[in-house]
Design a protein around this motif. Structure first.
Motif, PDB file in Angstrom:
ATOM      1  N   THR A 120       8.843 -12.364 -31.158  1.00 32.58           N
ATOM      2  CA  THR A 120       7.479 -11.762 -30.636  1.00 32.58           C
ATOM      3  C   THR A 120       7.034 -12.815 -29.381  1.00 32.58           C
ATOM      4  N   PHE A 121       5.894 -12.534 -28.913  1.00 33.13           N
ATOM      5  CA  PHE A 121       5.391 -13.387 -27.955  1.00 33.13           C
ATOM      6  C   PHE A 121       4.608 -14.551 -28.559  1.00 33.13           C
ATOM      7  N   ARG A 122       3.691 -14.267 -29.397  1.00 32.51           N
ATOM      8  CA  ARG A 122       2.692 -15.412 -29.816  1.00 32.51           C
ATOM      9  C   ARG A 122       3.063 -15.502 -31.203  1.00 32.51           C
ATOM     10  N   GLY A 123       2.403 -16.790 -31.719  1.00 34.93           N
ATOM     11  CA  GLY A 123       2.684 -17.144 -33.144  1.00 34.93           C
ATOM     12  C   GLY A 123       4.143 -18.048 -33.297  1.00 34.93           C
TER      13      GLY A 123
ATOM     14  N   LEU B 186       3.884   1.659 -22.615  1.00 27.81           N
ATOM     15  CA  LEU B 186       2.711   0.941 -21.607  1.00 27.81           C
ATOM     16  C   LEU B 186       3.014  -0.189 -20.781  1.00 27.81           C
ATOM     17  N   HIS B 187       4.126  -1.003 -21.023  1.00 30.94           N
ATOM     18  CA  HIS B 187       4.551  -1.992 -20.472  1.00 30.94           C
ATOM     19  C   HIS B 187       5.914  -1.814 -19.857  1.00 30.94           C
ATOM     20  N   GLY B 188       6.343  -0.651 -20.021  1.00 28.53           N
ATOM     21  CA  GLY B 188       7.712  -0.435 -19.076  1.00 28.53           C
ATOM     22  C   GLY B 188       8.873  -0.591 -19.965  1.00 28.53           C
TER      23      GLY B 188
ATOM     24  N   GLY C  81       1.953  -4.427 -35.907  1.00 29.80           N
ATOM     25  CA  GLY C  81       2.692  -5.493 -35.535  1.00 29.80           C
ATOM     26  C   GLY C  81       2.256  -5.966 -34.128  1.00 29.80           C
ATOM     27  N   THR C  82       1.178  -5.569 -33.574  1.00 23.06           N
ATOM     28  CA  THR C  82       0.474  -6.292 -32.294  1.00 23.06           C
ATOM     29  C   THR C  82      -0.810  -7.263 -32.455  1.00 23.06           C
ATOM     30  N   SER C  83      -0.667  -8.220 -31.718  1.00 23.87           N
ATOM     31  CA  SER C  83      -1.611  -9.196 -31.911  1.00 23.87           C
ATOM     32  C   SER C  83      -2.979  -8.875 -31.079  1.00 23.87           C
ATOM     33  N   ALA C  84      -2.993  -7.569 -30.465  1.00 22.74           N
ATOM     34  CA  ALA C  84      -4.325  -6.990 -30.111  1.00 22.74           C
ATOM     35  C   ALA C  84      -5.136  -7.815 -29.088  1.00 22.74           C
TER      36      ALA C  84
ATOM     37  N   ILE D 263      -1.193  -2.602 -39.488  1.00 24.13           N
ATOM     38  CA  ILE D 263      -0.094  -3.020 -40.508  1.00 24.13           C
ATOM     39  C   ILE D 263       0.156  -4.257 -39.615  1.00 24.13           C
ATOM     40  N   ASN D 264       0.021  -5.274 -40.399  1.00 22.57           N
ATOM     41  CA  ASN D 264       0.490  -6.696 -39.573  1.00 22.57           C
ATOM     42  C   ASN D 264       0.410  -7.891 -40.680  1.00 22.57           C
ATOM     43  N   ILE D 265       1.276  -8.807 -40.469  1.00 24.46           N
ATOM     44  CA  ILE D 265       1.505  -9.920 -41.468  1.00 24.46           C
ATOM     45  C   ILE D 265       0.338 -10.787 -41.329  1.00 24.46           C
TER      46      ILE D 265
END
Ligand code: OAD
Length: 240
Positions: free
Chosen positions: A32-35, A116-118, A185-188, A210-212
């Motif tokens: 992922t990108f963050r975390g 959305l991000h290609g 599964g998005t940090s939003a 739905i997210n951890i």
């Protein structure tokens, strides 16, 4: 109990949207990108994912994207991706909106995800603006070039760039009329994508996250299901 509530909402929904982020591909082994272990912990977005970075050093940017393409090529869709593809088959109206560029939703059988991000498999010429798919890993030469000789760039959205207009408009339209939105599964935290969640809630949609872990979208969700999407999504759908 809350899973049961989610199943009931799913069962009664007529117009469904799923908004996904990097977390849905985490169980496929894609960082992922963050975390913890997130890409932005080891790399600076401004060195690799901005138009300025590409203008400064296209080879460096391409090396990073080529590495990610290889990582993704070795990965497979997981039960979370497959569950959303199955949901699309049986829902009356279903729109998949993803921030992911990895193409795993396509490989799981989702028909027309709004990206959305290609798309990391798409290349675009900086000179003649031609666009094409290229699935080679690794790419035979970096930076890749168009048949016109122009420099090609990854077909993704970088920080500071606008989202593809038609795609964004279609996503806004979908959440505006949705009766249920699954936020998976998005940090939003990345806008404007994250804006879709409050937009949906204001328009009257039920929201299931739905997210951890908790995110800024949690407060807009009527139901938060905590855990890996590769487990929760198939479970949620099992009785719907
Ligand atoms: P992030 O990396 O910001 O967030 C991933 C989210 O997934 C976090 O909220 C995690 O808690 C959650 N997560 C991790 N593993 C999970 C699992 N197995 N099941 C469910 N959830 C899990 O990714 P995005 O929200 O997609 O943009 O990031 C948005 C945008 O920021 C990306 O599209 C990218 C990035 O910079 C661009 O490159 C423009």
């Amino acid at each position: 109990m809350s899973l049961e509530q989610g199943r009931q909402w799913l069962h009664s929904a007529r117009r469904l949207v799923a908004l996904t982020g990097a977390g849905i591909s985490a169980e496929s082994g894609i960082p992922t990108f963050r975390g913890a272990g997130g890409l932005w912990r080891s790399y600076r977005a401004e060195d690799l994912a901005t138009p300025q970075a590409f203008a400064r050093d296209p080879l460096l940017v391409w090396e990073w994207y080529d590495w990610r393409r290889q990582l993704i090529a070795r990965a497979n869709p997981n039960p979370g991706h497959f569950a959303l593809a199955a949901l699309e088959q049986r829902a009356l109206q279903f729109t998949l909106v993803t921030q992911n560029v990895d193409g795993l939703h396509d490989r799981a059988g989702s028909r027309a995800p709004l990206k959305l991000h290609g798309d990391i498999w798409r290349l675009r010429c900086q000179s003649c603006f031609a666009a094409w798919d290229d699935f080679q890993t690794p790419l035979p030469s970096l930076p890749p070039r168009c048949s016109c000789g122009g420099l090609a760039r990854p077909g993704v959205v970088w920080f500071g760039e606008g989202l593809p207009a038609g795609v964004w408009d279609a996503a806004v339209e979908a959440v505006s009329v949705a009766d249920l939105v699954l936020v998976v599964g998005t940090s939003a935290v990345v806008y404007p994508a994250a804006q879709l969640v409050p937009l949906a809630a204001r328009a009257g949609a039920r929201v299931i996250e739905i997210n951890i872990e908790e995110t800024p979208a949690s407060s807009q969700a009527g139901l938060c299901l905590r855990g890996p999407s590769g487990e929760i999504l198939p479970n949620l759908l099992s009785d719907a």
